[in-house]
Design an enzyme around this catalytic site. Structure first.
Site, PDB file in Angstrom:
ATOM      1  N   LYS A 274      44.705 -10.454  84.836  1.00  0.00           N
ATOM      2  CA  LYS A 274      45.490 -11.406  86.012  1.00  0.00           C
ATOM      3  C   LYS A 274      44.199 -11.823  86.812  1.00  0.00           C
ATOM      4  O   LYS A 274      43.182 -11.378  86.759  1.00  0.00           O
ATOM      5  CB  LYS A 274      46.384 -10.282  86.931  1.00  0.00           C
ATOM      6  CG  LYS A 274      47.439  -9.900  86.113  1.00  0.00           C
ATOM      7  CD  LYS A 274      48.161  -8.761  87.008  1.00  0.00           C
ATOM      8  CE  LYS A 274      49.082  -8.031  86.294  1.00  0.00           C
ATOM      9  NZ  LYS A 274      50.480  -9.117  86.237  1.00  0.00           N
ATOM     10  N   ARG A 348      57.673  -4.603  79.166  1.00  0.00           N
ATOM     11  CA  ARG A 348      58.612  -4.658  78.047  1.00  0.00           C
ATOM     12  C   ARG A 348      58.260  -3.696  76.751  1.00  0.00           C
ATOM     13  O   ARG A 348      59.039  -2.948  76.393  1.00  0.00           O
ATOM     14  CB  ARG A 348      58.986  -5.879  77.782  1.00  0.00           C
ATOM     15  CG  ARG A 348      57.792  -6.429  77.079  1.00  0.00           C
ATOM     16  CD  ARG A 348      58.065  -8.150  77.236  1.00  0.00           C
ATOM     17  NE  ARG A 348      57.647  -8.630  78.411  1.00  0.00           N
ATOM     18  CZ  ARG A 348      57.684  -9.841  78.784  1.00  0.00           C
ATOM     19  NH1 ARG A 348      57.896 -10.936  78.108  1.00  0.00           N
ATOM     20  NH2 ARG A 348      57.285 -10.403  79.929  1.00  0.00           N
TER      21      ARG A 348
END
Length: 498
Positions: A274, A348
């Site tokens: 990130k 996920r």
């Protein structure tokens, strides 16, 4: 906190501060009895327009002749516009102000809350009397996270006295749920060097002090035996051992409802790292897991007649020589293979194995997962709503009703079959990311493939789990969102209305 319901006059109650709620443009003879005793101070601030009763307006009076040390007037706004949420906000403003004054004992007048529950419910859809929402917001506003400060504030309310003749007000229940919210907030606000997967598992085990809750922790070797290749791949980059946390609460009969919470205790994005700006907040990537722990805590304390299983897959997502990489192919617990497009689409993956584990061992009547899953959620809905998707409309309608009661609002997004094409892989059964277009819903569709025909809901709280600034009853930082929503949802499932 000691909460007391006392049927006594405002002027007689002993407290550090007496809170007097008022609607907008109140008559000068409001609270006439106490006004006469204190020399007309209430009428004076109203007549001079110093206090108009606008929503969340505060005016402090130092008065003599009554047992309370001070009077705090709080504006409720226009009576026709009164809602449970406006009451929560007013309560939050009043209680936090009283706490900052250094008050220990607070009394709340309910003289203005004379509208019957039936009338209020018809007007707003509310489930409780007005004072209940006022107190709820007040209690929620008292939270502060000062564990790491050299000098903690030390201020805190010890006693709340509600001046009412209704001994059946569910204030203890509200306090129980608020305590669970604060428990969840503490977990999220704790920095990741202390809130490791191991530390989170210890916090989960502390819930077993309630004998109705059983906790087991699957270690890395256990998850390897289960074939949780997706979960373990995310954990590979960190030196901190992963902890797959399972909680069971048996309060009813039949198949359980499974709650699954994402618990990435720190998310760097892994190899798909990130940007540095704002990365310090990624300790909040376990807000879903903390919410599940909070819900289990509250459900057991309230004795809700439901069977629950809470699953919290905990790990860090870090880049290292052992970290998983874009292009890798993983095998999940149910045998499906996954091509990795982005290691920052890791939530996920751990949820997929958690869903697979739940279906394998619990045959649940329904699964609800809650997760800070996608940045796209914040782009779509800002910080105002939870994105909700699922395969069972009736179940989602029940969550919507709970969201209206708690103001932890949900907004349903579509899961069209066409989204499956976004996840097609040339080398595996599916990809873990389908690109920027539709990324909020394709993330949920990925999970839908693991839920199969089991009734399932996905709640994306990426935009609502963290506050950048103080709100009336939610201080800056972790919000604890999902706890009140899901507890209220569970109460709606209880056949006895317990």
């Amino acid at each position: 906190m000691n909460i007391v319901i006392k049927d006594t006059a405002e002027e007689a109650v002993r407290a550090d501060v007496l809170v007097l709620p008022c609607f907008e443009n109140p008559p000068s003879d409001i609270y006439a009895d106490i006004n006469a005793i204190i020399g007309g101070l209430i009428a004076k601030v109203i007549n001079t327009k110093e206090f108009t009763g606008k929503h969340n307006q505060l005016t402090l009076l130092h008065a003599h002749g009554i047992n309370a040390s001070r009077i705090l007037m709080i504006g409720l706004g226009k009576q026709a516009e009164l809602t449970p949420e406006r009451l929560r906000q007013a309560g939050g403003k009043a209680f936090s102000y009283a706490r900052d004054l250094g008050c220990s004992d607070i009394a709340v007048s309910t003289m203005q809350f004379r509208t019957t529950l039936q009338e209020f419910a018809i007007a707003t859809g509310a489930k409780n009397k007005q004072v209940v929402y006022f107190v709820e917001g007040g209690l929620l506003s008292l939270y502060r996270f000062e564990k790491y400060k050299k000098k903690e504030n030390g201020k805190g309310l010890a006693t709340l006295i509600v001046l009412d003749d209704d001994k059946g007000l569910p204030l203890k229940k509200i306090e129980t749920v608020v305590s669970a919210v604060m428990f969840a907030r503490d977990l999220v606000n704790t920095p990741s060097n202390d809130m490791t997967p191991t530390a989170l598992s210890v916090a989960a085990q502390s819930l077993a002090e309630n004998k109705k809750i059983k906790v087991k922790i699957l270690e890395e070797r256990d998850t390897k035996k289960e074939g949780m290749g997706a979960y373990l791949a995310v954990a590979r980059g960190s030196a901190e051992p992963p902890k797959f946390i399972v909680l069971e609460y048996k309060g009813g009969k039949g198949a359980p409802l499974v709650l699954i919470g994402k618990a990435i205790t720190f998310d760097s994005g892994g190899i798909s790292i990130k940007p540095a700006e704002g990365m310090e907040k990624m300790k909040y990537d376990m807000a879903g897991g903390s919410a599940v722990l909070g819900v289990i805590k509250a459900a057991a304390a309230l004795g809700l007649p439901v069977n629950l299983v809470g699953i919290v897959p905990a790990t860090e997502n870090l880049p290292s020589g052992t970290a998983f990489k874009p292009g890798d192919v993983l095998r999940a617990v149910n045998g499906l293979t996954i091509e990795i497009i982005s290691t920052d689409a890791e939530g996920r993956l751990i949820l997929a194995d958690a869903i697979g584990y739940a279906l394998k061992y619990y045959s649940p009547k329904a699964v609800i997962d809650i997760a800070t899953l996608t940045g796209a959620c914040s782009i779509a809905l800002g910080n105002e709503a939870i994105a909700m998707m699922g395969n069972d409309q009736d179940l989602m309608e029940q969550v919507k009703r709970a969201s209206e009661e708690t103001y932890e609002r949900v907004w349903q997004m579509p899961l069209y079959d066409e989204y499956k094409d976004y996840l097609k892989s040339d080398v595996a059964d599916m990809k873990n990311a389908g690109g920027r277009k539709g990324s909020l819903v394709t993330a949920a569709y990925f999970l839908k493939e693991f839920a199969g025909t089991t009734p399932w809901i996905h709640l994306d709280i990426a935009g609502t789990a963290w506050n950048e600034k103080d709100k009336p009853y939610i201080p800056k930082g972790a919000t604890g969102i999902g706890v009140r929503l899901l507890v209220t949802f569970l109460e709606g499932l209880c056949p006895a209305g317990k």
